[in-house]
Motif scaffolding. Structure first.
Motif, PDB file in Angstrom:
ATOM      1  N   GLU A 180      14.848  48.767  56.073  1.00 45.68           N
ATOM      2  CA  GLU A 180      14.685  47.076  56.317  1.00 45.68           C
ATOM      3  C   GLU A 180      13.360  46.669  55.368  1.00 45.68           C
ATOM      4  N   ILE A 181      13.509  45.562  54.829  1.00 49.80           N
ATOM      5  CA  ILE A 181      12.702  44.966  53.965  1.00 49.80           C
ATOM      6  C   ILE A 181      12.130  43.626  54.308  1.00 49.80           C
ATOM      7  N   HIS A 182      12.856  43.085  55.388  1.00 48.83           N
ATOM      8  CA  HIS A 182      12.463  41.762  55.857  1.00 48.83           C
ATOM      9  C   HIS A 182      13.049  41.469  57.284  1.00 48.83           C
ATOM     10  N   ARG A 183      12.374  40.814  58.051  1.00 46.62           N
ATOM     11  CA  ARG A 183      12.976  40.450  59.580  1.00 46.62           C
ATOM     12  C   ARG A 183      12.489  39.057  59.623  1.00 46.62           C
ATOM     13  N   GLU A 184      13.521  38.009  60.108  1.00 48.57           N
ATOM     14  CA  GLU A 184      12.905  36.575  60.162  1.00 48.57           C
ATOM     15  C   GLU A 184      13.828  35.923  61.323  1.00 48.57           C
ATOM     16  N   GLU A 185      13.476  35.030  62.191  1.00 47.22           N
ATOM     17  CA  GLU A 185      14.122  34.213  63.121  1.00 47.22           C
ATOM     18  C   GLU A 185      14.198  32.959  62.588  1.00 47.22           C
ATOM     19  N   PRO A 197      26.686  41.333  67.646  1.00 48.80           N
ATOM     20  CA  PRO A 197      26.632  40.839  68.880  1.00 48.80           C
ATOM     21  C   PRO A 197      25.290  40.560  69.204  1.00 48.80           C
ATOM     22  N   PRO A 198      24.755  39.624  70.314  1.00 50.29           N
ATOM     23  CA  PRO A 198      23.319  39.581  70.662  1.00 50.29           C
ATOM     24  C   PRO A 198      22.946  40.860  71.182  1.00 50.29           C
ATOM     25  N   GLY A 199      21.576  41.191  70.862  1.00 48.49           N
ATOM     26  CA  GLY A 199      20.869  42.266  71.479  1.00 48.49           C
ATOM     27  C   GLY A 199      21.235  43.624  70.737  1.00 48.49           C
ATOM     28  N   THR A 200      21.721  43.637  69.564  1.00 45.55           N
ATOM     29  CA  THR A 200      22.105  44.732  69.038  1.00 45.55           C
ATOM     30  C   THR A 200      21.586  44.955  67.629  1.00 45.55           C
ATOM     31  N   LEU A 201      20.524  44.239  67.369  1.00 46.80           N
ATOM     32  CA  LEU A 201      19.754  44.130  65.973  1.00 46.80           C
ATOM     33  C   LEU A 201      19.028  45.439  65.789  1.00 46.80           C
ATOM     34  N   ASP A 202      18.220  45.958  66.607  1.00 43.43           N
ATOM     35  CA  ASP A 202      17.453  47.140  66.465  1.00 43.43           C
ATOM     36  C   ASP A 202      18.375  48.434  66.432  1.00 43.43           C
ATOM     37  N   ALA A 203      19.477  48.421  66.920  1.00 40.25           N
ATOM     38  CA  ALA A 203      20.447  49.438  67.013  1.00 40.25           C
ATOM     39  C   ALA A 203      21.034  49.490  65.695  1.00 40.25           C
ATOM     40  N   GLN A 204      21.726  48.408  65.171  1.00 41.52           N
ATOM     41  CA  GLN A 204      22.374  48.497  64.066  1.00 41.52           C
ATOM     42  C   GLN A 204      21.179  48.729  62.615  1.00 41.52           C
ATOM     43  N   VAL A 205      19.947  48.185  62.829  1.00 42.30           N
ATOM     44  CA  VAL A 205      19.069  48.480  61.715  1.00 42.30           C
ATOM     45  C   VAL A 205      19.043  49.928  61.884  1.00 42.30           C
ATOM     46  N   ALA A 206      18.914  50.737  63.013  1.00 44.04           N
ATOM     47  CA  ALA A 206      18.875  52.254  63.109  1.00 44.04           C
ATOM     48  C   ALA A 206      19.939  52.811  62.394  1.00 44.04           C
ATOM     49  N   SER A 216      18.162  48.541  44.268  1.00 48.07           N
ATOM     50  CA  SER A 216      19.027  47.644  44.012  1.00 48.07           C
ATOM     51  C   SER A 216      18.633  46.236  44.383  1.00 48.07           C
ATOM     52  N   PRO A 217      18.953  44.967  43.795  1.00 44.64           N
ATOM     53  CA  PRO A 217      18.652  43.865  44.379  1.00 44.64           C
ATOM     54  C   PRO A 217      19.822  43.396  45.406  1.00 44.64           C
ATOM     55  N   ASN A 218      20.794  44.263  45.595  1.00 45.61           N
ATOM     56  CA  ASN A 218      21.762  43.672  46.674  1.00 45.61           C
ATOM     57  C   ASN A 218      21.468  44.136  48.091  1.00 45.61           C
ATOM     58  N   LEU A 219      21.494  43.491  48.922  1.00 45.37           N
ATOM     59  CA  LEU A 219      21.001  43.490  50.296  1.00 45.37           C
ATOM     60  C   LEU A 219      22.439  43.394  51.354  1.00 45.37           C
ATOM     61  N   ILE A 220      22.143  44.131  52.309  1.00 45.75           N
ATOM     62  CA  ILE A 220      22.914  43.863  53.583  1.00 45.75           C
ATOM     63  C   ILE A 220      21.995  43.098  54.540  1.00 45.75           C
ATOM     64  N   GLN A 221      22.635  41.644  54.999  1.00 49.26           N
ATOM     65  CA  GLN A 221      21.995  40.905  56.068  1.00 49.26           C
ATOM     66  C   GLN A 221      22.760  41.091  57.221  1.00 49.26           C
ATOM     67  N   LEU A 222      21.814  41.465  58.247  1.00 47.51           N
ATOM     68  CA  LEU A 222      22.545  41.502  59.610  1.00 47.51           C
ATOM     69  C   LEU A 222      21.971  40.304  60.452  1.00 47.51           C
ATOM     70  N   LEU A 223      22.979  39.633  61.037  1.00 45.39           N
ATOM     71  CA  LEU A 223      22.710  38.260  61.774  1.00 45.39           C
ATOM     72  C   LEU A 223      23.067  38.233  63.031  1.00 45.39           C
ATOM     73  N   TYR A 226      21.871  51.882  60.154  1.00 41.92           N
ATOM     74  CA  TYR A 226      22.036  51.466  58.747  1.00 41.92           C
ATOM     75  C   TYR A 226      20.925  52.428  58.235  1.00 41.92           C
ATOM     76  N   GLY A 227      19.816  52.790  58.924  1.00 39.83           N
ATOM     77  CA  GLY A 227      18.762  53.760  58.460  1.00 39.83           C
ATOM     78  C   GLY A 227      19.233  55.017  58.059  1.00 39.83           C
ATOM     79  N   LEU A 228      20.201  55.500  59.126  1.00 37.45           N
ATOM     80  CA  LEU A 228      20.769  56.892  58.839  1.00 37.45           C
ATOM     81  C   LEU A 228      21.603  56.893  57.640  1.00 37.45           C
TER      82      LEU A 228
END
Length: 159
Positions: free
Chosen positions: A48-53, A30-39, A70-77, A41-43
Motif C-alpha cells: 500500500e502506497i496511499h490511502r484516501e477518502e 464491498p463496504p467494510g472489506t478494504l483492510d482485508a483486501q489490502v492484506a 512499477s508505475p502501474n497501480l491497483i486501486q481498491l475502491l 493483495y499484500g500476500l
C-alpha cells in the motif's frame, strides 16, 4: 516473408493526446472489506502506497497498491455511501465487487480532454477535476463512442 518493424511507442503517443501508460486498474470492493483486501493483495507482493477518502462526487475510500517499482497501480475502491457510483456498480453486479475502471496516464490533461471531446468521445465530467493523490482526472463513458463502445469506464489521469 518480410518483417515490419513495430512502431516506436513515442511515435504512436505523439499522435494521440499524450497517453503514456496504464496508471491503474480500479477494483470495486464491498463496504467494510478494504483492510482485508489490502492484506490479501499484500500476500501477492503488493504494498500500500496511499490511502484516501474521496467524499465528494465519488464517495469512496481508496487504497493504492504497487508491486515493485512499477508505475502501474491497483486501486481498491470501497464505497462510503449508498449513492456512490462504486456502490451502484456493486449493486449492478449482484453485490459483488469487480473491475470498476482503467486509468490511463497522460502528459497534458487539458490537451487530452480537448482532443477526445473534439473526436466525439462522451466524457462524463464537464472539465478535468481534482482526483486522488493530487492528480487531475476526467472519466470517459464506457460507451464513449456509440458505434464502438469500450465497455469499461476509462479514467484519464495527469499526475
Amino acid at each position: 516473408m518480410s518483417q515490419t518493424a513495430s512502431p516506436n511507442f513515442s511515435d504512436v503517443t505523439s499522435q494521440i493526446p499524450g497517453f503514456l501508460f496504464v496508471d491503474h486498474v480500479a477494483i470495486a470492493i464491498p463496504p467494510g472489506t478494504l483492510d482485508a483486501q489490502v492484506a490479501a493483495y499484500g500476500l501477492l507482493g503488493f504494498r500500500e502506497i496511499h490511502r484516501e477518502e474521496l467524499t465528494g462526487k465519488d464517495g469512496v475510500r481508496e487504497a493504492l497498491l504497487q508491486i515493485g517499482d512499477s508505475p502501474n497501480l491497483i486501486q481498491l475502491l470501497e464505497p462510503l455511501r449508498a449513492d456512490s457510483p462504486v456502490q451502484k456498480a456493486i449493486d449492478r453486479n449482484g453485490g459483488k465487487g469487480g473491475l470498476n475502471h482503467v486509468g490511463f496516464r497522460v502528459k497534458d490533461i487539458q490537451a487530452a480532454f480537448k482532443d477526445l471531446k473534439a473526436k466525439g468521445f462522451q466524457i462524463l465530467d464537464a472539465a478535468p477535476r481534482p482526483g486522488s493523490r493530487g492528480t487531475t482526472v476526467f472519466f470517459m463513458h464506457p460507451k464513449a463512442l456509440p458505434k464502438t463502445p469500450f465497455d469499461v469506464l476509462i479514467e484519464v489521469v495527469q499526475e
